[in-house]
Design a protein around this motif. Sequence first.
Motif, mmCIF file in Angstrom:
data_model
loop_
_atom_site.group_PDB
_atom_site.id
_atom_site.type_symbol
_atom_site.label_atom_id
_atom_site.label_comp_id
_atom_site.label_asym_id
_atom_site.label_seq_id
_atom_site.Cartn_x
_atom_site.Cartn_y
_atom_site.Cartn_z
ATOM 1 N N ILE A 116 -12.942 5.914 -2.717
ATOM 2 C CA ILE A 116 -13.066 7.308 -2.289
ATOM 3 C C ILE A 116 -12.065 7.628 -1.198
ATOM 4 C CG2 ILE A 116 -14.593 8.936 -1.101
ATOM 5 C CD1 ILE A 116 -16.933 7.644 -2.567
ATOM 6 N N ASN A 117 -11.861 6.699 -0.290
ATOM 7 C CA ASN A 117 -10.973 6.935 0.847
ATOM 8 C C ASN A 117 -9.492 6.805 0.494
ATOM 9 O OD1 ASN A 117 -13.216 7.302 2.464
ATOM 10 N ND2 ASN A 117 -13.240 5.186 3.208
ATOM 11 N N ARG A 118 -9.184 6.349 -0.687
ATOM 12 C CA ARG A 118 -7.788 6.175 -1.084
ATOM 13 C C ARG A 118 -7.133 7.543 -1.310
ATOM 14 N NH1 ARG A 118 -5.749 3.228 -6.646
ATOM 15 N NH2 ARG A 118 -3.505 3.298 -6.212
ATOM 16 N N PRO A 119 -6.001 7.838 -0.673
ATOM 17 C CA PRO A 119 -5.375 9.158 -0.815
ATOM 18 C C PRO A 119 -4.921 9.434 -2.249
ATOM 19 C CG PRO A 119 -4.491 7.979 1.090
ATOM 20 C CD PRO A 119 -5.289 6.983 0.303
ATOM 21 N N ILE A 120 -5.035 10.695 -2.657
ATOM 22 C CA ILE A 120 -4.581 11.088 -3.996
ATOM 23 C C ILE A 120 -3.090 10.827 -4.154
ATOM 24 C CG2 ILE A 120 -4.171 13.090 -5.485
ATOM 25 C CD1 ILE A 120 -6.856 14.166 -4.698
ATOM 26 N N LEU A 121 -2.313 11.054 -3.096
ATOM 27 C CA LEU A 121 -0.872 10.804 -3.179
ATOM 28 C C LEU A 121 -0.597 9.342 -3.488
ATOM 29 C CD1 LEU A 121 2.036 11.762 -2.925
ATOM 30 C CD2 LEU A 121 1.883 11.371 -0.451
ATOM 31 N N ASP A 122 -1.359 8.438 -2.873
ATOM 32 C CA ASP A 122 -1.198 7.011 -3.138
ATOM 33 C C ASP A 122 -1.506 6.706 -4.612
ATOM 34 O OD1 ASP A 122 -0.894 4.165 -2.433
ATOM 35 O OD2 ASP A 122 -3.063 4.078 -2.711
ATOM 36 N N ARG A 123 -2.538 7.323 -5.141
ATOM 37 C CA ARG A 123 -2.867 7.124 -6.557
ATOM 38 C C ARG A 123 -1.730 7.609 -7.448
ATOM 39 N NH1 ARG A 123 -8.227 6.130 -7.571
ATOM 40 N NH2 ARG A 123 -9.683 6.447 -5.845
#
Length: 274
Positions: A116-123
């Motif tokens: 959940i805490n993983r940034p969308i940009l990182d994904r």
Amino acid sequence: MSENTNWIPVDELSHGFGANNLPNVEDLAGKRFDFHFENGWVINHHFTSASELVWSIKGEAGEFAETYSAVNPREGIYFVDFEKQSEPGTTVSLALDLNKGVATASIAVMPSQEEINRPILDRALSGDNLRGVKVDFVRAVLDREFTEDDKTIHPETDELLGWRVEYSYTDEEVYEHIYLRQNAYTWNCLKGNEVGLCDTDYCSYRKIADNLYLFVWEEKIIPTVGTLLIDFNAMRTCGKIVGYQGTETGALSNFKVGAKAVKLNATAYPCLQK
């Protein structure tokens, strides 16, 4: 114009939904089926009562008891839903067609706090999907061997593409869906707790019967999975929404939904016409 940025937890949505839900039915109580899945599973489902389901995997020890709900949108067709007690964060929704002796299971798994805490940009930069939730589909036949050429199993479909539909969960909770293409749709809250919010999210479509579709969406902002049977004969839906209670992982909010439907229009793109 003010912009609503109030993205609310899933359990807060549940308070405003329910007026147009289909009632639970007891039709499945006492019935037992062997589900032969396309991935090789054979799972016995015994509906021991109107609310308890006991399932076991052929060749493995142990039985698992779950609390389920079932609604009946059409004669012989059911939407069955339960939370798996043995797998935290996991729910199973069954589009169960006793007329044809087939079913499609939609298995939703909520993400960990780390995901959940993983940034969308990182994904996005990693080439991963933008949402933390995960949904698997597995088709099955009842009490017979599964074969890929069985014409009764539920296929993927493009029959919803291009349609814009208004859904009223209550008089005060109204959304529109725009079915853009395979694996993408846009939702827009017209009235209710999320008014002013909209997004385009990942989705899947499967045909259950004529004018009856299994529609599943996966949201990327607030971890959410919605699973609906859309009936364009009755012009209504039934199904469920699942996410976490509050803003932390742990307890699920897995609740019934149902809406009245109005088809607004369908879009045909000239550049795509043959």
